[in-house]
Enzyme design. Structure first.
Site, PDB file in Angstrom:
ATOM      1  N   SER A  86       0.839  -1.209   0.000  1.00  0.00           N
ATOM      2  CA  SER A  86       0.000   0.000   0.000  1.00  0.00           C
ATOM      3  C   SER A  86       0.871   1.254   0.000  1.00  0.00           C
ATOM      4  O   SER A  86       0.547   2.240  -0.662  1.00  0.00           O
ATOM      5  CB  SER A  86      -0.949   0.010   1.198  1.00  0.00           C
ATOM      6  OG  SER A  86      -0.222  -0.009   2.405  1.00  0.00           O
ATOM      7  N   ASP A 128       5.975   2.899   6.675  1.00  0.00           N
ATOM      8  CA  ASP A 128       6.051   2.225   5.369  1.00  0.00           C
ATOM      9  C   ASP A 128       6.300   3.221   4.235  1.00  0.00           C
ATOM     10  O   ASP A 128       7.137   2.970   3.360  1.00  0.00           O
ATOM     11  CB  ASP A 128       4.741   1.463   5.083  1.00  0.00           C
ATOM     12  CG  ASP A 128       4.576   0.239   5.967  1.00  0.00           C
ATOM     13  OD1 ASP A 128       5.400   0.048   6.874  1.00  0.00           O
ATOM     14  OD2 ASP A 128       3.622  -0.524   5.741  1.00  0.00           O
TER      15      ASP A 128
END
Ligand SMILES: Nc1ncnc2c1ncn2[C@@H]1O[C@H](COP(=O)(O)OP(=O)(O)O)[C@@H](O)[C@H]1O
Ligand SMILES: C[C@@](O)(CCOP(=O)(O)O)CC(=O)O
Ligand SMILES: [Mg+2]
Length: 393
Positions: free
Chosen positions: A143, A201
């Site tokens: 993602s 992330d």
């Protein structure tokens, strides 16, 4: 059509600190040599085509259809958090049911949010293809790689960050300021997909390498020795958003029980970092043994906070039966795990472990860590398999 842009961003492996990092603790994360690629071309027909072969989705809108949404999105400048009424509006526009959180709606909403917010009044016809080497929803930061690719591509084509002349023969990285802007827009994309991401992330997908991350502070790690890691995907699907929300519920319900577990995970990350940074050369076998113990302790903690899964227990048993140590990586609940490969472990042992994991229906990669961050590719420097992948979608 023009030549457009071709950009890629890496997935990531969290060594320690997943979930705890959402609550302000330290995480250690490294870039992974599996990447997501985006190709964006301007078109003259005012159609916006979003082709997402990794999730089997292909949608088209007309710019005229998108225009009425614009007053709800402040085009252009500072990255702003998505508001729930904006996401409801986009869900309705794209024909997704109320509160939908499936793979396609997350990906399409993240795109529409970033497209309308970054391009604002400058929206025009685009042909977008996103192709990935990363399994989506498996804990490897797909993602974030997706959000970073979208942010970098949309900022480039709208002229908000530089986009070196076409025909350039080398790959290009952006300046520190430009990378900061890409990272903060990608963080907004992650918010659409995850709900409450820590930002670790998207930081790794933007910057690559090996990072320590805490409460939005990104610190590149010093002198990280080469670690060989076996990465295994249990192929059990799960959603980061749901797992992150589950940990929050547990923390609210049992604060005095769960908070110390998160603090212990924090201490594990710090101890791991101390060992990795202390060695100017290769790690000793004793240091590897400590790293293995930290992996085991953290895996128990992750089970305690409710993000384990029987498929991960099985994986840990298989690797332990060969003297190797594993923990889940990313959000857990299935998805991927890492197994540390000590340099003294014979190749035949690694092969036997891999075979046994494949027999369980899992997928394995042997990988080293620290891949480069978001990159603008010259079409002349791209490997043939990537060019072929794009021509086949
Ligand atoms: N290549 C891709 N194309 C389209 N959407 C993607 C892609 N990679 C990831 N996504 C989006 O990200 C979601 C997975 O995110 P998440 O649950 O955080 O798992 P992870 O980040 O661990 O892979 C998918 O459901 C999809 O919406
Ligand atoms: C669980 C978490 O720490 C990492 C999630 O990673 P992934 O989406 O499973 O790759 C969440 C976060 O840091 O935002
Ligand atoms: Mg994710």
């Amino acid at each position: 059509m023009d030549e457009g842009v071709l950009i890629s961003a890496p997935g990531k492996v969290i060594l320690h600190g997943e979930h705890a990092v959402v609550h302000g603790k330290v995480a250690l994360a490294v870039g992974l040599n599996l990447r997501t690629f985006i190709k964006v071309l301007h078109t003259r027909d005012n159609a916006v085509l979003l082709n997402l072969p990794s999730i089997g989705s292909k949608l088209t809108w007309n710019v005229g259809q998108l225009q009425p949404l614009l007053p709800s999105f402040k085009g252009g400048h500072e990255p702003v958090s998505p508001r729930s009424e904006q996401l409801d509006l986009l869900r309705k526009f794209a024909g997704f049911s109320e509160g939908s959180q499936d793979t396609e709606s997350q990906a399409v909403l993240a795109f529409l949010y970033l497209y309308l917010s970054i391009c604002g009044q400058d929206i025009g016809g685009l042909n977008i293809v996103v192709w990935s080497q990363l399994p989506p929803g498996a804990g490897l930061g797909s993602s974030a790689a997706y959000s970073v690719c979208l942010a970098a591509a949309l900022l480039s084509i709208s002229g908000r960050i530089s986009c070196p002349a076409q025909g350039c023969t080398e790959d290009v990285r952006w300046t520190e300021t430009e990378l900061k802007l890409i990272n903060s827009w990608a963080f907004q994309g992650e918010k659409v997909i995850h709900g409450n991401p820590s930002g670790v992330d998207n930081a790794v997908a933007t910057l690559g390498g090996a990072l320590q991350f805490q409460a939005g502070q990104i610190t590149p790690m010093k002198r990280v020795p080469m670690l060989q890691i076996l990465l295994t995907n249990t192929r059990v699907p799960r959603s980061t958003k749901i797992l992150v929300a589950g940990v929050k519920d547990k923390l609210l319900k049992y604060p005095s029980i769960i908070e110390p577990v998160l603090s212990s995970i924090h201490a594990i990350s710090q101890e791991c970092q101390r060992i990795l940074e202390a060695s100017s050369a290769a790690l000793s076998i004793d240091q590897f043994k400590v790293l293995e113990e930290l992996i085991d302790i953290n895996q128990h903690h992750l089970n305690v906070i409710g993000v384990g899964h029987p498929s991960l227990d099985k994986l840990c048993q298989v690797t332990a039966s060969h003297g190797l140590h594993s923990k889940l990586t990313g959000a857990g609940g299935g998805g991927c795990a890492i197994t540390l490969l000590r340099p003294d472990v014979d190749h035949s042992v690694v092969e036997a472990v891999k075979q046994q994991l494949v027999d369980c229906g899992y997928q394995c990669w042997e990988t080293s860590i620290g891949a480069p961050g978001v990159t603008l590719h010259s079409s002349l420097s791209l490997p043939e398999d990537i060019i072929n992948a794009f021509s086949n979608v």
